[in-house]
Design a protein around this motif. Structure first.
Motif, short mmCIF file in Angstrom:
data_model
loop_
_atom_site.label_atom_id
_atom_site.label_comp_id
_atom_site.label_asym_id
_atom_site.label_seq_id
_atom_site.Cartn_x
_atom_site.Cartn_y
_atom_site.Cartn_z
N ARG A 157 -9.51 -4.14 5.38
CA ARG A 157 -8.37 -3.02 5.24
C ARG A 157 -7.18 -3.74 4.89
N HIS A 160 -7.41 -3.63 1.27
CA HIS A 160 -7.37 -2.26 0.74
C HIS A 160 -5.68 -1.67 0.75
N ASN A 161 -5.26 -1.86 1.67
CA ASN A 161 -3.96 -1.24 2.03
C ASN A 161 -2.76 -1.96 0.84
N ARG A 162 -3.18 -2.95 1.02
CA ARG A 162 -2.21 -3.81 -0.12
C ARG A 162 -2.44 -3.20 -1.53
N LYS A 164 -3.43 0.02 -2.23
CA LYS A 164 -2.73 1.02 -2.37
C LYS A 164 -1.44 0.80 -2.62
N SER A 165 -0.92 0.16 -1.89
CA SER A 165 0.66 0.29 -1.75
C SER A 165 1.20 -0.17 -3.33
N VAL A 175 2.00 6.56 -1.06
CA VAL A 175 0.73 5.76 -0.87
C VAL A 175 -0.16 6.95 -0.51
N SER A 240 1.08 -6.74 9.52
CA SER A 240 0.38 -5.91 8.68
C SER A 240 -1.26 -6.03 8.85
N ALA A 244 -3.79 -3.13 9.85
CA ALA A 244 -5.19 -3.07 9.10
C ALA A 244 -6.39 -3.17 10.09
N ASP A 247 -6.26 0.25 11.55
CA ASP A 247 -6.77 1.15 10.61
C ASP A 247 -8.27 1.14 10.65
#
Ligand code: NAX
Length: 326
Positions: A157, A160-162, A164-165, A175, A240, A244, A247
Motif C-alpha cells: 500500500r 500504491h499510495n506513492r 497515486k501521489s 489524489v 508513511s 499505509a 490503509d
C-alpha cells in the motif's frame, strides 16, 4: 459498543511502531466504534523502550484502547489475536548478503508463523510489513497451516499510495481524482506501478502523460522512493509506512470504495499467469473482510514483461529459503 478485538504489532518499539500504535488506538484502522487491545511484541533488549511506548499510550487516554500487553514472547503476543501487523524484522547489517538477510528473516517469521498457528484466532488477518515483506509473508503463512492462506498478506500500500501521489502531482489533480492504480509484484525495485487501467478525474492516465515519462521517470521514481526518503531523512520511511499499514488493514476489514481498487500482496491463485502460491501484489477489492483479485484486466506486452520480471524475483526469493519452508 462492540467487543474489543486483539491487535498484535511486532517490532512495536521501532520507528514504524511509534507512528502506528497511536493511530490504531485512536480508531483510524478498524473504525471509531471498535475498541482494541494492543499486544506489543518486540525482542528482549527493546522491552524498556516498549514500556515507554506503553506509558505514552496510557497517557493518551484513548477511549477505544481497552488494554496493552508488552511482551518478548511470541506465544503471549499472538494469544487470541484477531489482527497482526508484523513490522519487526532483521535489517540488513554491514557485509550481509541478500541471502543472509532472507535467511535471518526466515528464522524470525517461521517462529512467528508457528506462534500464530498455535495461539491466534483462526480468523486472524495478518499483514507483513517487515522486509522482504512478500517472502516473509509466505514463510509466515507456510508455518501456520491451520489458518486459511488468504489471511496472510504483504504490504504494497505504501507503493500504491506513492504511485497515486506522483501521478496526481504530475497531472495537477488531487489524489482523490486518481482511481484504479495498480502496483504489481514484489515490494522491491522490481515492483511494477501500472497505469494501464488508471484514470485521473475520469480520463485514462496514459492519455495524460508521455510514455517516456511513464517508463523512464515515473516507474523508477515510485520503485525507488524508499531509497530517496532514506537519502533525504537519514532514516527509512516510518510515518508513511505506518499510514499505509493502517490503509491496508482498514480496506481489508472495512471494505474498499465502490469503483476503485487497491494493491495488496496476496496469495496467488494463478490469476494473470502468476505462479500459484507466491505472495504477489494484485489489484484487489475488499468486502466483508475478504479480498478478491480484480479479474479480466487487459495486460499489454509491456506490462506482461514487467509482471513476469517481478514474479521471477519472488520465485528466486522463495527458492532461496526453500530449505527452511515446511
Ligand atoms: P526499526 O529498526 O526502527 O524497528 C524494528 C523493530 O523490530 C525493533 O524494535 C526491533 O527490536 C524489532 N524486532 C527485530 N526482530 C524482532 C523479532 N524477532 N520479533 C519482534 N520484534 C523484532 O525498523 P522500522 O523502521 O520500524 O522498519 C521495520 C520494517 O519495516 C523493516 O524491515 C523495514 O525494512 C520495513 N519496511 C517495509 C515497508 C513496506 O512497504 N513493506 C516500508 C517501510 C519499511 O522500510
Amino acid at each position: 459498543m462492540k467487543q474489543p478485538v486483539r491487535v498484535t504489532v511486532t517490532g512495536a518499539a521501532g520507528q514504524i511502531g511509534y507512528a502506528l500504535l497511536f493511530r490504531i488506538a485512536s480508531g483510524a484502522m478498524l473504525g471509531e466504534d471498535q475498541p482494541v487491545i494492543l499486544q506489543l511484541l518486540d525482542i528482549t533488549p527493546a522491552m524498556d523502550a516498549l514500556e515507554g511506548v506503553k506509558m505514552e499510550l496510557d497517557d493518551c487516554a484513548f477511549p477505544l484502547l481497552a488494554g496493552v500487553v508488552c511482551t518478548d514472547d511470541p506465544d503471549v503476543g499472538f494469544k487470541d489475536s484477531d489482527y497482526a501487523l508484523l513490522v519487526g524484522a532483521r535489517p540488513r547489517g554491514p557485509g550481509m548478503e541478500r541471502k543472509d538477510l532472507l535467511e535471518a528473516n526466515a528464522a524470525i517469521f517461521s517462529v512467528q508463523g508457528k506462534a500464530i498457528d498455535q495461539n491466534a484466532s483462526k480468523d486472524i488477518k495478518v499483514l507483513v510489513v517487515g522486509n522482504p515483506a512478500n517472502t516473509n509473508a509466505l514463510i509466515t503463512q507456510r508455518n501456520a497451516p491451520s489458518i486459511p492462506k488468504e489471511n496472510f498478506t504483504a504490504m504494497m500500500r505504501l507503493d500504491h499510495n506513492r504511485a497515486k501521489s506522483q501521478l496526481a502531482t504530475k497531472t495537477g489533480k488531487a489524489v482523490t481524482d486518481v482511481k484504479n492504480m495498480i502496483v504489481w509484484g514484489n515490494h522491491s525495485a522490481t515492483q511494477y506501478p501500472d497505469l494501464s487501467n488508471t484514470t485521473v478525474a475520469g480520463t485514462p492516465a496514459l492519455d495524460l502523460v508521455e510514455q517516456d515519462w511513464y517508463e523512464n521517470d515515473y516507474i523508477p521514481t515510485v520503485a525507488q522512493r524508499g531509497a530517496a526518503i532514506i537519502k533525504a531523512r537519514g532514516a527509512s520511511s516510518a510515518a508513511s509506512a505506518a499510514n499505509a499499514a493502517i490503509d491496508h488493514v482498514r480496506s481489508w476489514a472495512l471494505g474498499t470504495t465502490d469503483g476503485d481498487y487497491v494493491s495488496m500482496g496476496v496469495y496467488s491463485d494463478g490469476s494473470y499467469g502468476i505462479e500459484e502460491g507466491l505472495i504477489y501484489s494484485f489489484p484487489c477489492t475488499c468486502e466483508n473482510g475478504e479480498w478478491t483479485i480484480v479479474q479480466g484486466l487487459s495486460v499489454s506486452e509491456f506490462s506482461q514483461g514487467r509482471m513476469k520480471a517481478t514474479e521471477a524475483e519472488l520465485t528466486e526469493e522463495r527458492d532461496g529459503v526453500a530449505h527452511l519452508l515446511p
